[in-house]
Enzyme design. Structure first.
Site, mmCIF file in Angstrom:
data_model
loop_
_atom_site.group_PDB
_atom_site.id
_atom_site.type_symbol
_atom_site.label_atom_id
_atom_site.label_comp_id
_atom_site.label_asym_id
_atom_site.label_seq_id
_atom_site.Cartn_x
_atom_site.Cartn_y
_atom_site.Cartn_z
ATOM 1 N N TRP A 1 -12.469 3.327 -3.494
ATOM 2 C CA TRP A 1 -12.010 3.486 -2.077
ATOM 3 C C TRP A 1 -11.707 4.960 -1.759
ATOM 4 C CZ3 TRP A 1 -11.645 1.681 2.384
ATOM 5 C CH2 TRP A 1 -10.531 2.205 3.432
ATOM 6 N N ASP B 1 0.738 -1.158 0.072
ATOM 7 C CA ASP B 1 -0.007 -0.159 -0.164
ATOM 8 C C ASP B 1 0.711 1.169 0.005
ATOM 9 O OD1 ASP B 1 -3.038 0.802 0.437
ATOM 10 O OD2 ASP B 1 -1.845 1.707 1.836
ATOM 11 N N TRP B 2 0.494 2.108 0.815
ATOM 12 C CA TRP B 2 1.361 3.553 0.952
ATOM 13 C C TRP B 2 2.720 3.169 1.111
ATOM 14 C CZ3 TRP B 2 1.712 8.180 -0.892
ATOM 15 C CH2 TRP B 2 0.390 8.675 -1.457
ATOM 16 N N ASP C 1 -7.766 -8.770 -3.779
ATOM 17 C CA ASP C 1 -7.599 -7.237 -3.447
ATOM 18 C C ASP C 1 -8.293 -6.585 -4.509
ATOM 19 O OD1 ASP C 1 -7.116 -4.644 -3.106
ATOM 20 O OD2 ASP C 1 -4.898 -4.800 -2.808
ATOM 21 N N HIS D 1 -6.228 -7.160 0.443
ATOM 22 C CA HIS D 1 -5.420 -6.096 0.276
ATOM 23 C C HIS D 1 -4.288 -6.433 1.397
ATOM 24 C CE1 HIS D 1 -3.916 -2.133 -0.538
ATOM 25 N NE2 HIS D 1 -4.304 -1.786 0.742
#
Length: 310
Positions: free
Chosen positions: A178, A137-138, A264, A293
């Site tokens: 999202w 993710d980030w 995901d 995810h």
């Protein structure tokens, strides 16, 4: 700046997370922000029996584990012990706005460069070398840009459900949905989201994800992250991400492993296979059919694979 600090007692007795907190102060805008990180690895004892951490030499290994939104370093609780038991150092920081790190109440203060500069500061302050970057993710959106500034610090990559946000590729429908969802949920119920996203999560584990956020005022960083993903070539962070893509395509000489949570819908197989094509000499991705995810929740076998492969 209005700076919030989550009370320490909210982190007491979290399931499978016994780690002592560590902090550095990050100077920003005339203020000092406290950044938390887990620091695990080989220990020894002095003559009094007091445990002393052995800081590995430059030639040894550090696993740098970067979380995403809306999680914190708790997400790596299943992987940290595997890396540490291998005799390696493990650093798992919390982004500012998350975990035990300080939180800014003003969403506008969170920017792509703000988060990235904090990570570069941490690499330099802790003098990290021979880094095996573990990101999702980030943690990947930001973490994958770090080697263009500090290329000699990185030796391996374990990448899970993330992307390079280059601004020249349309964002997925799943991500846009999202982002729209978060816009309608300023007080996002994180434990509920985690339970819906990860079937194998226990109640005790899911509520640990709420620990950093006593109320809605602490969640500015959670709300802000989806807005920071570059959605056009001129957006902040997009140029850096394109430079990073070129670096991974042409200059990366380290070992790599990619793991994809196939369920995901935000950063799933299509996005990850695009990223795979940009990482020089990366073996074919490992697909986890029932993972979504938050792939780290299936983390123990992934961590063992990485230790054995690198």
């Amino acid at each position: 700046m209005q700076i919030l600090r989550t009370p320490d007692d909210r982190f007491n007795d979290l399931l499978d997370f016994p780690y002592k907190p560590n902090y550095v102060d990050y100077a920003y805008g005339g203020d000092s922000l406290r950044v938390h990180y887990v620091d695990e690895g080989p220990v020894d004892a002095d003559v009094t029996g007091q445990e002393l951490k052995i800081i590995p030499l430059d030639a040894e290994v550090t696993w740098l584990c970067l979380h995403g939104q809306p999680t914190w370093s708790y997400l790596y609780r299943k992987m940290i012990p595997i890396f540490s038991e291998a005799g390696h150092r493990v650093i798992a920081p919390d982004f500012i706005g998350f975990g035990r790190s300080d939180k800014l109440q003003d969403e506008a203060l969170y920017t792509f460069d703000f988060h990235r500069e904090m990570l570069l500061f941490l690499l330099q302050r802790l003098e990290l070398r021979n880094i095996r970057l573990v990101c999702q993710d980030w943690g990947g959106i930001l973490g994958l840009t770090l080697p263009i500034s500090e290329p000699d610090r990185f030796s391996a990559l374990l990448v899970m459900n993330t992307m390079l946000a280059t601004g020249d590729i349309p964002l997925s429908k799943g991500f846009l949905a999202w982002r729209d969802f978060v816009r309608t949920k300023p007080n996002l119920n994180i434990s509920s989201l985690m339970r819906r996203s990860v079937d194998l999560l226990s109640h005790e584990e899911s509520i640990a994800y709420d620990a950093p956020f006593p109320d809605v005022t602490y969640k500015a960083g959670v709300r802000r992250f989806p807005e920071l993903v570059p959605d056009n070539p001129d957006a902040p962070g997009a140029l850096l991400s394109r430079e990073a893509r070129t670096w991974w395509e042409t200059r990366w000489q380290g070992q790599s492993a990619m793991v994809i949570g196939m369920q995901d819908v935000v950063l799933g197989p299509k996005v990850m296979n695009k990223l795979w094509s940009s990482i020089q000499n990366c073996p074919p991705p490992i697909e986890i059919s029932d993972a979504g995810h938050f792939v780290q929740e299936w983390g123990e076998p992934i961590a063992r694979m990485a230790v054995e492969s690198f």
